[in-house]
Design a protein around this motif. Structure first.
Motif: not given
Length: 386
Positions: A279-283, A367-376
């Motif tokens: 099962t995959e989840i974006t983080q 005010h977006s702050g972050s664009d960090f996305v990863d996959l687990t």
């Protein structure tokens, strides 16, 4: 001559006393700010079907605030987080926001959780002109049009969507179905998925809704089995997500399941046990179980020192959010005002703020702050693979 100097001394003493009193009044003039503390307000699901996500975020934030308070607070003031339970119900969130703003008179709002819930609280936020820092949602409806009162410390759901679809394209899983929460959050994500799927060569073969805070999935599982998609993308919280996976696996489904970060990764894995493999989840925060980055090492040590229940993605997000807010409070200076906090947060950039490997950038118009996305992915025994 002696009497004259004595009179001057008395007058100077009274003037100094008067100035000190005025300074004390000025320091305490803003709601939620006294000489000894800064009071923040939070509405989140602390009970009910989404409670584990709300409590994990709260625990991560409180862990950071505890560290700050142990070191003397911010400009001598302790930070106190006043949290109210909304059970992930918009009506309760609005009532909580009104109570926090008008009765409890908090200085700022922090860590409100969920798209429909934060949208419900927006009228009160606008009326009071009170800043909301780090809502636990990536919804575009809270970013467009730009609202100077709201500061985001996580990537948007649109960024998560593109990251996820790009990963699916690379694996050749091109037929997707969508299981979505039937509210502002789920419908917006479904629409975005439909718009972006074609860009990556994917086809949305079907979609089914489920009411918020329920896990009645049997009918949806049957229909998805008939559609036979390569992967089911779930835009729901952990309880219905786990129920659908277990029901479809029991029926023989061999395809994949993908989720957005708000699902509550550890809560989902705990319910799936061995049934969650693959099962995959974006983080939207770094992997919390391995200290590859300074911010993760800092978070792990803080949890150990302050007796937290363990490391997880949502807890790390709460910790990072509290860290950013405290940085804003420091920059705003001892004469703290809401306008000063907004200006201070807008000054944070990677060039002048060490996020420990988690980059943040604010400005007066963004005010977006972050664009960090990863996959687990969930591995055997419910462990996470990154």
């Amino acid at each position: 001559m002696g009497r004259s100097w004595h009179g001057v001394a008395v007058w100077c003493g009274r003037l100094a006393w008067g100035l000190a009193c005025c300074l004390q009044v000025a320091l305490a003039a803003e709601n939620g700010v006294t000489a000894k503390e800064i009071v923040l307000g939070q509405s989140a699901p602390l009970t009910g079907p989404a409670a584990e996500v709300g409590r994990d975020f709260q625990e991560g934030a409180r862990t950071y605030f505890a560290q700050v308070n142990a070191r003397g607070g911010v400009h001598g003031r302790r930070v106190r987080l006043l949290s109210l339970d909304d059970r992930y119900e918009p009506e309760r969130t609005l009532a909580n926001a009104q109570q926090l703003i008008w009765r409890d008179k908090v200085f700022a709002l922090f860590g409100f959780s969920g798209t429909p819930t934060v949208l419900a609280a927006l009228p009160a936020i606008r009326e009071a002109g009170i800043p909301l820092i780090a809502p636990h949602t990536g919804a575009s409806a809270l970013r467009e049009p730009f609202n100077r009162l709201i500061f985001h410390v996580r990537a948007s759901y649109e960024q998560e969507t593109d990251f996820l679809l790009r990963q699916l394209q690379g694996t050749g899983r091109l037929r997707v179905a969508v299981f979505f929460q039937d509210d502002e959050l789920g419908r917006a994500l479904l629409e975005n998925l439909r718009q972006r799927a074609a860009v990556y060569g994917l086809t949305v073969v079907g979609s089914l809704p489920i009411a918020r805070n329920t896990d009645a999935v049997d009918a949806a599982a049957e229909q998805f089995m008939q559609l036979r998609p390569d992967v089911v993308i779930q835009a729901v919280s952990y309880q219905p997500a786990a129920a659908l996976i277990l029901r479809m696996r029991a029926a023989g489904y061999l395809g994949g399941f993908s989720h957005y970060s708000f699902v509550g990764s550890h809560s989902l894995a705990a319910r799936l046990k061995q049934g969650g493999v693959g099962t995959e989840i974006t983080q939207v925060v770094p992997f919390p179980n391995k200290a590859r980055l300074p911010i993760v090492y800092e978070y792990q040590k803080a949890v150990e020192r302050h007796g937290g229940s363990g490391w997880n993605f949502v807890g790390l997000e709460g910790y990072i959010a509290a860290r950013v807010l405290v940085e804003g409070l420091r920059r705003a200076g001892p004469q703290l005002t809401r306008a000063g906090l907004i200006r201070a947060l807008e000054s944070i950039t990677p060039a002048n703020y060490d996020g420990g490997g988690f980059s943040l950038h604010f400005s007066r118009n963004d005010h977006s702050g972050s664009d960090f996305v990863d996959l687990t992915a969930i591995g055997s025994g419910g462990r996470f693979i990154n």
